[in-house]
Design a protein around this motif. Structure first.
Motif, mmCIF file in Angstrom:
data_model
loop_
_atom_site.group_PDB
_atom_site.id
_atom_site.type_symbol
_atom_site.label_atom_id
_atom_site.label_comp_id
_atom_site.label_asym_id
_atom_site.label_seq_id
_atom_site.Cartn_x
_atom_site.Cartn_y
_atom_site.Cartn_z
ATOM 1 N N LYS A 2 0.924 -1.436 0.132
ATOM 2 C CA LYS A 2 -0.001 -0.071 0.003
ATOM 3 C C LYS A 2 0.817 1.304 0.108
ATOM 4 N N ILE A 3 0.624 2.196 -0.906
ATOM 5 C CA ILE A 3 1.377 3.484 -1.099
ATOM 6 C C ILE A 3 0.275 4.505 -0.219
ATOM 7 N N GLU A 4 0.743 5.200 0.491
ATOM 8 C CA GLU A 4 0.025 6.317 1.200
ATOM 9 C C GLU A 4 0.525 7.601 0.827
ATOM 10 N N ARG A 5 0.156 8.178 -0.175
ATOM 11 C CA ARG A 5 0.861 9.373 -0.534
ATOM 12 C C ARG A 5 0.406 10.839 0.036
ATOM 13 N N ALA A 6 1.229 11.671 0.648
ATOM 14 C CA ALA A 6 0.756 12.836 1.143
ATOM 15 C C ALA A 6 0.233 13.671 0.024
ATOM 16 N N GLU A 7 -0.505 14.721 0.402
ATOM 17 C CA GLU A 7 -1.266 15.506 -0.580
ATOM 18 C C GLU A 7 -0.210 16.044 -1.586
ATOM 19 N N GLU A 8 1.027 16.688 -1.126
ATOM 20 C CA GLU A 8 1.754 17.224 -2.127
ATOM 21 C C GLU A 8 2.659 16.419 -3.105
ATOM 22 N N ASP A 9 2.315 14.920 -2.686
ATOM 23 C CA ASP A 9 3.069 13.967 -3.576
ATOM 24 C C ASP A 9 2.183 13.368 -4.778
ATOM 25 N N THR A 10 0.862 13.879 -4.782
ATOM 26 C CA THR A 10 -0.244 13.284 -5.746
ATOM 27 C C THR A 10 0.092 14.102 -7.253
ATOM 28 N N VAL A 11 0.764 15.185 -7.197
ATOM 29 C CA VAL A 11 1.198 15.993 -8.260
ATOM 30 C C VAL A 11 2.595 15.996 -8.440
ATOM 31 N N LYS A 23 2.591 16.595 -13.676
ATOM 32 C CA LYS A 23 2.127 15.037 -13.736
ATOM 33 C C LYS A 23 1.361 14.677 -12.743
ATOM 34 N N PHE A 24 -0.020 14.163 -13.133
ATOM 35 C CA PHE A 24 -0.852 13.446 -12.176
ATOM 36 C C PHE A 24 0.379 12.259 -11.501
ATOM 37 N N ASN A 25 0.401 12.270 -10.364
ATOM 38 C CA ASN A 25 1.561 11.277 -9.776
ATOM 39 C C ASN A 25 0.858 10.295 -8.889
ATOM 40 N N ARG A 26 -0.213 9.732 -9.151
ATOM 41 C CA ARG A 26 -0.607 8.377 -8.441
ATOM 42 C C ARG A 26 -0.590 7.338 -9.354
ATOM 43 N N PRO A 27 0.558 6.927 -10.028
ATOM 44 C CA PRO A 27 0.442 5.785 -10.941
ATOM 45 C C PRO A 27 -0.124 4.556 -10.367
ATOM 46 N N LEU A 37 -5.414 14.945 -4.580
ATOM 47 C CA LEU A 37 -4.800 15.439 -5.754
ATOM 48 C C LEU A 37 -5.643 16.840 -6.398
ATOM 49 N N ASN A 38 -6.709 16.900 -6.238
ATOM 50 C CA ASN A 38 -7.309 17.985 -6.745
ATOM 51 C C ASN A 38 -7.108 19.168 -6.133
ATOM 52 N N ARG A 39 -6.844 19.261 -4.913
ATOM 53 C CA ARG A 39 -6.533 20.366 -4.048
ATOM 54 C C ARG A 39 -4.939 20.776 -4.567
ATOM 55 N N ARG A 40 -4.114 19.719 -4.567
ATOM 56 C CA ARG A 40 -2.680 20.148 -4.890
ATOM 57 C C ARG A 40 -2.630 20.487 -6.207
ATOM 58 N N ASP A 64 1.368 4.329 -16.826
ATOM 59 C CA ASP A 64 0.639 3.960 -17.853
ATOM 60 C C ASP A 64 -0.618 4.731 -17.942
ATOM 61 N N ALA A 65 -1.058 5.699 -17.067
ATOM 62 C CA ALA A 65 -2.214 6.260 -16.991
ATOM 63 C C ALA A 65 -2.119 8.179 -17.359
ATOM 64 N N TRP A 66 -3.056 8.585 -18.244
ATOM 65 C CA TRP A 66 -3.225 10.070 -17.861
ATOM 66 C C TRP A 66 -3.810 10.420 -16.661
ATOM 67 N N THR A 67 -5.316 10.049 -16.823
ATOM 68 C CA THR A 67 -5.988 9.858 -15.428
ATOM 69 C C THR A 67 -7.033 8.946 -15.688
ATOM 70 N N ALA A 68 -7.297 7.968 -14.645
ATOM 71 C CA ALA A 68 -8.289 6.978 -14.677
ATOM 72 C C ALA A 68 -9.961 7.807 -14.103
ATOM 73 N N GLY A 69 -9.723 9.086 -14.354
ATOM 74 C CA GLY A 69 -11.096 9.952 -13.804
ATOM 75 C C GLY A 69 -11.134 10.043 -12.465
ATOM 76 N N MET A 70 -12.136 10.190 -11.959
ATOM 77 C CA MET A 70 -12.413 10.654 -10.520
ATOM 78 C C MET A 70 -11.907 9.204 -9.634
ATOM 79 N N ASP A 71 -11.576 9.469 -8.415
ATOM 80 C CA ASP A 71 -11.250 8.393 -7.382
ATOM 81 C C ASP A 71 -12.594 7.895 -6.848
ATOM 82 N N LEU A 72 -13.013 6.508 -7.286
ATOM 83 C CA LEU A 72 -14.282 5.991 -6.851
ATOM 84 C C LEU A 72 -14.341 5.996 -5.420
ATOM 85 N N LYS A 73 -13.199 5.652 -4.753
ATOM 86 C CA LYS A 73 -13.179 5.483 -3.357
ATOM 87 C C LYS A 73 -13.319 6.994 -2.790
#
Ligand code: ACO
Length: 275
Positions: A2-11, A23-27, A37-40, A64-73
Protein backbone atom coordinates in the motif's frame (compact mmCIF):
# COMPACT_ATOMS: atom_id res chain seq x y z
CA UNK A 1 2.18 -2.93 -1.02
CA UNK A 2 0.00 0.00 0.00
CA UNK A 3 1.26 3.46 -0.91
CA UNK A 4 -0.06 6.30 1.24
CA UNK A 5 0.74 9.46 -0.65
CA UNK A 6 0.92 12.82 1.10
CA UNK A 7 -1.16 15.50 -0.60
CA UNK A 8 1.91 17.21 -2.02
CA UNK A 9 3.09 13.98 -3.67
CA UNK A 10 -0.10 13.49 -5.70
CA UNK A 11 1.18 15.91 -8.34
CA UNK A 12 4.78 16.14 -9.58
CA UNK A 13 6.29 18.93 -11.61
CA UNK A 14 9.54 20.24 -13.05
CA UNK A 15 10.31 23.38 -15.02
CA UNK A 16 12.85 23.02 -17.82
CA UNK A 17 13.65 25.57 -20.52
CA UNK A 18 10.41 27.48 -20.13
CA UNK A 19 8.21 24.37 -20.04
CA UNK A 20 6.39 23.27 -16.88
CA UNK A 21 5.90 19.49 -16.98
CA UNK A 22 3.07 18.74 -14.57
CA UNK A 23 2.16 15.13 -13.83
CA UNK A 24 -0.78 13.39 -12.24
CA UNK A 25 1.32 11.38 -9.81
CA UNK A 26 -0.63 8.42 -8.44
CA UNK A 27 0.46 5.76 -10.93
CA UNK A 28 -0.41 2.99 -8.45
CA UNK A 29 -4.03 4.21 -8.70
CA UNK A 30 -3.85 4.96 -12.41
CA UNK A 31 -3.69 8.66 -11.52
CA UNK A 32 -7.34 8.82 -10.55
CA UNK A 33 -8.32 12.13 -8.98
CA UNK A 34 -8.81 12.16 -5.22
CA UNK A 35 -9.70 15.28 -3.21
CA UNK A 36 -6.04 15.51 -2.20
CA UNK A 37 -4.90 15.43 -5.81
CA UNK A 38 -7.49 18.02 -6.80
CA UNK A 39 -6.36 20.40 -4.05
CA UNK A 40 -2.71 19.88 -4.89
CA UNK A 41 -3.26 20.35 -8.63
CA UNK A 42 -4.98 23.69 -8.08
CA UNK A 43 -2.10 24.86 -5.88
CA UNK A 44 0.53 23.72 -8.40
CA UNK A 45 -1.25 25.38 -11.33
CA UNK A 46 -1.53 28.63 -9.41
CA UNK A 47 2.10 28.48 -8.35
CA UNK A 48 3.28 28.05 -11.94
CA UNK A 49 0.89 30.45 -13.66
CA UNK A 50 2.79 33.69 -13.18
CA UNK A 51 6.35 32.41 -12.97
CA UNK A 52 8.52 34.20 -15.52
CA UNK A 53 10.38 30.98 -16.27
CA UNK A 54 7.17 29.22 -17.36
CA UNK A 55 6.07 29.88 -20.94
CA UNK A 56 4.03 26.72 -21.59
CA UNK A 57 2.47 24.12 -19.32
CA UNK A 58 2.22 20.43 -20.20
CA UNK A 59 -0.15 18.17 -18.26
CA UNK A 60 0.72 14.49 -18.37
CA UNK A 61 0.57 11.37 -16.20
CA UNK A 62 3.13 9.24 -14.41
CA UNK A 63 3.11 5.57 -15.42
CA UNK A 64 0.63 4.09 -17.88
CA UNK A 65 -2.31 6.43 -17.24
CA UNK A 66 -3.09 10.05 -17.96
CA UNK A 67 -5.91 9.86 -15.43
CA UNK A 68 -8.44 7.10 -14.72
CA UNK A 69 -11.02 9.78 -13.85
CA UNK A 70 -12.41 10.56 -10.43
CA UNK A 71 -11.35 8.35 -7.54
CA UNK A 72 -14.33 6.09 -6.92
CA UNK A 73 -13.21 5.50 -3.34
CA UNK A 74 -11.86 8.81 -2.06
CA UNK A 75 -13.79 11.26 -4.27
CA UNK A 76 -17.14 9.47 -4.36
CA UNK A 77 -17.65 6.81 -1.69
CA UNK A 78 -15.74 8.33 1.22
CA UNK A 79 -16.93 11.87 0.51
CA UNK A 80 -20.57 10.85 0.12
CA UNK A 81 -20.33 9.07 3.48
CA UNK A 82 -19.61 12.47 5.04
CA UNK A 83 -22.75 14.12 3.65
CA UNK A 84 -23.75 16.78 1.16
CA UNK A 85 -21.40 19.46 2.49
CA UNK A 86 -18.38 17.26 1.85
CA UNK A 87 -19.68 16.32 -1.60
CA UNK A 88 -20.09 19.96 -2.61
CA UNK A 89 -16.62 20.81 -1.26
CA UNK A 90 -14.96 18.05 -3.26
CA UNK A 91 -16.91 19.05 -6.37
CA UNK A 92 -15.73 22.66 -5.98
CA UNK A 93 -12.14 21.46 -5.58
CA UNK A 94 -12.16 19.44 -8.79
CA UNK A 95 -14.28 21.75 -10.95
CA UNK A 96 -12.21 24.64 -9.58
CA UNK A 97 -8.93 23.46 -11.05
CA UNK A 98 -10.56 22.36 -14.31
CA UNK A 99 -11.81 25.93 -14.60
CA UNK A 100 -8.41 27.43 -13.74
CA UNK A 101 -6.98 25.35 -16.55
CA UNK A 102 -9.61 26.46 -19.09
CA UNK A 103 -8.74 30.10 -18.43
CA UNK A 104 -5.05 29.61 -17.74
CA UNK A 105 -2.81 32.59 -18.41
CA UNK A 106 -0.27 30.47 -20.29
CA UNK A 107 -0.73 28.06 -23.21
CA UNK A 108 -1.37 24.49 -22.10
CA UNK A 109 -0.78 21.14 -23.79
CA UNK A 110 -2.27 17.82 -22.65
CA UNK A 111 0.16 14.96 -23.30
CA UNK A 112 -2.10 11.93 -23.00
CA UNK A 113 0.16 8.99 -22.36
CA UNK A 114 -2.45 6.36 -21.46
CA UNK A 115 -5.85 5.87 -19.80
CA UNK A 116 -8.17 8.87 -19.85
CA UNK A 117 -11.59 8.36 -18.31
CA UNK A 118 -14.69 10.30 -17.33
CA UNK A 119 -13.71 13.13 -15.00
CA UNK A 120 -10.43 13.33 -16.93
CA UNK A 121 -12.33 14.93 -19.80
CA UNK A 122 -12.55 18.15 -17.72
CA UNK A 123 -8.79 18.78 -17.68
CA UNK A 124 -8.53 17.34 -21.20
CA UNK A 125 -10.83 20.12 -22.41
CA UNK A 126 -9.06 22.59 -20.15
CA UNK A 127 -5.82 22.14 -22.09
CA UNK A 128 -5.59 24.18 -25.28
CA UNK A 129 -3.87 21.52 -27.36
CA UNK A 130 -4.17 17.77 -26.76
CA UNK A 131 -1.63 15.29 -28.13
CA UNK A 132 -2.31 11.63 -27.42
CA UNK A 133 -0.37 8.46 -27.77
CA UNK A 134 -2.03 6.36 -30.50
CA UNK A 135 -2.53 3.57 -27.99
CA UNK A 136 -4.00 5.76 -25.23
CA UNK A 137 -7.55 4.79 -24.26
CA UNK A 138 -10.39 7.29 -23.85
CA UNK A 139 -13.64 6.34 -22.19
CA UNK A 140 -16.85 7.75 -20.80
CA UNK A 141 -17.08 4.74 -18.54
CA UNK A 142 -19.72 6.31 -16.28
CA UNK A 143 -22.51 4.33 -17.92
CA UNK A 144 -20.61 1.14 -17.08
CA UNK A 145 -21.04 1.82 -13.37
CA UNK A 146 -24.47 3.33 -13.41
CA UNK A 147 -24.05 7.09 -13.48
CA UNK A 148 -24.17 9.75 -16.17
CA UNK A 149 -21.01 11.47 -17.42
CA UNK A 150 -21.01 14.44 -15.03
CA UNK A 151 -18.32 16.82 -13.84
CA UNK A 152 -18.23 18.34 -17.31
CA UNK A 153 -17.50 15.09 -19.15
CA UNK A 154 -20.69 14.86 -21.24
CA UNK A 155 -20.42 18.55 -22.15
CA UNK A 156 -16.83 18.03 -23.28
CA UNK A 157 -17.83 15.12 -25.54
CA UNK A 158 -20.77 17.07 -26.96
CA UNK A 159 -18.61 20.16 -27.47
CA UNK A 160 -15.67 18.47 -29.16
CA UNK A 161 -17.11 15.47 -31.01
CA UNK A 162 -19.65 15.16 -33.80
CA UNK A 163 -23.02 14.69 -32.07
CA UNK A 164 -23.69 11.11 -33.26
CA UNK A 165 -20.21 10.04 -32.17
CA UNK A 166 -20.54 11.79 -28.79
CA UNK A 167 -23.92 10.19 -28.11
CA UNK A 168 -22.60 6.71 -28.97
CA UNK A 169 -19.51 7.34 -26.85
CA UNK A 170 -21.58 8.42 -23.83
CA UNK A 171 -24.14 5.62 -24.07
CA UNK A 172 -22.01 2.61 -24.95
CA UNK A 173 -19.11 2.82 -22.50
CA UNK A 174 -16.67 1.59 -25.14
CA UNK A 175 -13.17 3.05 -25.25
CA UNK A 176 -11.58 4.94 -28.12
CA UNK A 177 -7.91 4.64 -28.99
CA UNK A 178 -5.85 7.80 -29.35
CA UNK A 179 -6.18 7.45 -33.11
CA UNK A 180 -9.99 7.23 -32.91
CA UNK A 181 -10.05 10.14 -30.45
CA UNK A 182 -8.19 12.19 -33.04
CA UNK A 183 -10.59 11.18 -35.81
CA UNK A 184 -13.59 12.11 -33.66
CA UNK A 185 -12.21 15.48 -32.55
CA UNK A 186 -11.52 14.69 -28.90
CA UNK A 187 -7.80 15.37 -29.26
CA UNK A 188 -5.78 17.50 -31.63
CA UNK A 189 -3.49 14.75 -32.82
CA UNK A 190 -2.40 11.19 -32.01
CA UNK A 191 1.16 10.00 -32.51
CA UNK A 192 3.01 6.72 -31.85
CA UNK A 193 3.89 6.35 -28.16
CA UNK A 194 7.62 6.65 -28.80
CA UNK A 195 7.11 9.99 -30.59
CA UNK A 196 4.76 11.51 -28.02
CA UNK A 197 7.23 13.53 -25.98
CA UNK A 198 9.15 14.75 -29.03
CA UNK A 199 5.95 15.98 -30.69
CA UNK A 200 4.81 17.76 -27.53
CA UNK A 201 8.23 19.34 -27.16
CA UNK A 202 8.09 20.56 -30.77
CA UNK A 203 4.73 22.24 -30.11
CA UNK A 204 5.99 23.81 -26.88
CA UNK A 205 9.07 25.19 -28.63
CA UNK A 206 6.86 26.76 -31.31
CA UNK A 207 4.53 28.27 -28.69
CA UNK A 208 7.50 29.68 -26.76
CA UNK A 209 8.45 31.78 -29.78
CA UNK A 210 5.03 33.47 -30.05
CA UNK A 211 4.10 36.72 -28.36
CA UNK A 212 2.78 35.50 -24.99
CA UNK A 213 0.09 38.19 -24.62
CA UNK A 214 -1.21 37.57 -28.14
CA UNK A 215 -1.35 33.83 -27.36
CA UNK A 216 -3.36 34.39 -24.20
CA UNK A 217 -5.76 36.75 -25.98
CA UNK A 218 -6.14 34.21 -28.81
CA UNK A 219 -6.91 31.22 -26.59
CA UNK A 220 -9.39 33.17 -24.48
CA UNK A 221 -11.10 34.52 -27.59
CA UNK A 222 -11.45 31.02 -29.02
CA UNK A 223 -12.99 29.77 -25.77
CA UNK A 224 -15.26 32.78 -25.16
CA UNK A 225 -16.74 32.65 -28.63
CA UNK A 226 -18.12 29.12 -28.25
CA UNK A 227 -21.51 30.38 -27.13
CA UNK A 228 -21.55 33.74 -28.91
CA UNK A 229 -23.34 34.84 -32.03
CA UNK A 230 -21.19 35.98 -34.94
CA UNK A 231 -21.78 39.65 -34.13
CA UNK A 232 -21.02 39.24 -30.45
CA UNK A 233 -17.88 37.30 -31.35
CA UNK A 234 -16.78 40.07 -33.67
CA UNK A 235 -17.35 42.66 -30.98
CA UNK A 236 -15.45 40.55 -28.43
CA UNK A 237 -12.52 40.23 -30.86
CA UNK A 238 -12.31 44.01 -31.29
CA UNK A 239 -12.35 44.57 -27.53
CA UNK A 240 -9.84 41.77 -26.85
CA UNK A 241 -7.43 43.14 -29.46
CA UNK A 242 -7.75 46.62 -27.95
CA UNK A 243 -7.14 45.20 -24.47
CA UNK A 244 -4.05 43.48 -25.86
CA UNK A 245 -2.66 46.92 -26.64
CA UNK A 246 -2.33 47.66 -22.94
CA UNK A 247 0.07 44.68 -22.76
CA UNK A 248 2.26 46.15 -25.48
CA UNK A 249 0.24 44.66 -28.35
CA UNK A 250 0.29 47.81 -30.49
CA UNK A 251 4.09 48.07 -30.32
CA UNK A 252 4.51 44.34 -30.98
CA UNK A 253 2.34 44.53 -34.06
CA UNK A 254 4.18 47.59 -35.33
CA UNK A 255 7.51 45.84 -34.88
CA UNK A 256 6.28 42.66 -36.59
CA UNK A 257 4.96 44.72 -39.50
CA UNK A 258 8.33 46.49 -39.74
CA UNK A 259 10.19 43.16 -39.83
CA UNK A 260 7.95 41.98 -42.65
CA UNK A 261 7.52 45.10 -44.79
CA UNK A 262 10.78 46.98 -44.25
CA UNK A 263 13.43 44.59 -42.99
CA UNK A 264 11.97 41.63 -44.91
CA UNK A 265 13.36 39.32 -42.21
CA UNK A 266 10.27 37.11 -41.90
CA UNK A 267 6.94 36.32 -43.56
CA UNK A 268 3.89 35.98 -41.24
CA UNK A 269 2.51 33.28 -43.52
CA UNK A 270 5.59 31.15 -42.94
CA UNK A 271 6.73 31.81 -39.38
CA UNK A 272 6.80 34.00 -36.28
CA UNK A 273 8.34 37.44 -35.94
CA UNK A 274 11.32 37.95 -33.67
CA UNK A 275 9.78 39.06 -30.36
N1 ACO B 1 -11.01 5.19 -8.71
C1 ACO B 1 -10.48 4.51 -7.67
N2 ACO B 1 -9.49 3.62 -7.80
C2 ACO B 1 -9.02 3.40 -9.04
C3 ACO B 1 -9.53 4.06 -10.17
C4 ACO B 1 -10.57 4.99 -9.96
N3 ACO B 1 -11.10 5.71 -10.98
N4 ACO B 1 -8.86 3.62 -11.26
C5 ACO B 1 -7.96 2.72 -10.82
N5 ACO B 1 -8.05 2.58 -9.48
C6 ACO B 1 -7.26 1.74 -8.60
C7 ACO B 1 -7.71 0.30 -8.60
O1 ACO B 1 -8.78 0.12 -7.69
C8 ACO B 1 -6.45 -0.39 -8.15
O2 ACO B 1 -6.31 -0.22 -6.76
P1 ACO B 1 -5.68 -1.41 -5.82
O3 ACO B 1 -4.27 -1.59 -6.34
O4 ACO B 1 -5.74 -0.85 -4.46
O5 ACO B 1 -6.53 -2.59 -6.07
C9 ACO B 1 -5.35 0.43 -8.82
O6 ACO B 1 -5.93 1.68 -9.09
C10 ACO B 1 -4.86 -0.16 -10.11
O7 ACO B 1 -5.98 -0.36 -10.96
P2 ACO B 1 -6.22 -1.70 -11.80
O8 ACO B 1 -7.67 -1.74 -12.12
O9 ACO B 1 -5.66 -2.87 -11.09
O10 ACO B 1 -5.32 -1.36 -13.07
P3 ACO B 1 -5.42 -1.93 -14.57
O11 ACO B 1 -4.20 -1.43 -15.24
O12 ACO B 1 -5.70 -3.39 -14.58
O13 ACO B 1 -6.71 -1.21 -15.20
C11 ACO B 1 -8.09 0.71 -15.65
C12 ACO B 1 -6.66 0.17 -15.48
C13 ACO B 1 -8.75 0.10 -16.91
C14 ACO B 1 -7.93 2.23 -15.80
C15 ACO B 1 -8.96 0.35 -14.42
O14 ACO B 1 -8.24 0.70 -13.23
C16 ACO B 1 -10.29 1.06 -14.39
O15 ACO B 1 -11.21 0.63 -15.02
N6 ACO B 1 -10.39 2.18 -13.61
C17 ACO B 1 -11.58 2.94 -13.51
C18 ACO B 1 -11.77 3.83 -14.73
C19 ACO B 1 -13.05 4.61 -14.61
O16 ACO B 1 -14.09 4.17 -15.04
N7 ACO B 1 -12.97 5.79 -13.96
C20 ACO B 1 -14.12 6.55 -13.58
C21 ACO B 1 -14.60 7.36 -14.74
S1 ACO B 1 -16.12 8.16 -14.34
C22 ACO B 1 -15.73 9.53 -13.48
O17 ACO B 1 -14.59 9.96 -13.46
C23 ACO B 1 -16.81 10.36 -12.87
Amino acid sequence: QKIERAEEDTVAFTVEDGIAWVKFNRPEKRNCMSPKLNRRMKAVLEELEFRDDVKVLVLTGEGDAWTAGMDLKEYFRETEAQGLGAVRKSQRESYGWFERLRWYEKPTVAMINGWCFGGGYGPLFGCDIAIASEDAQFGLSEINWGILPGGGASKVAQELMPFRKAMYHAMMGENLTGKQAEEQGLVTEAVPADKLKARVLEICEALKKKDSHALRATKWTMRRMVDMTYDNGLEYQIRAQEALHSFGGAAARKEATRQFLDEKSFKPGLGTFDT
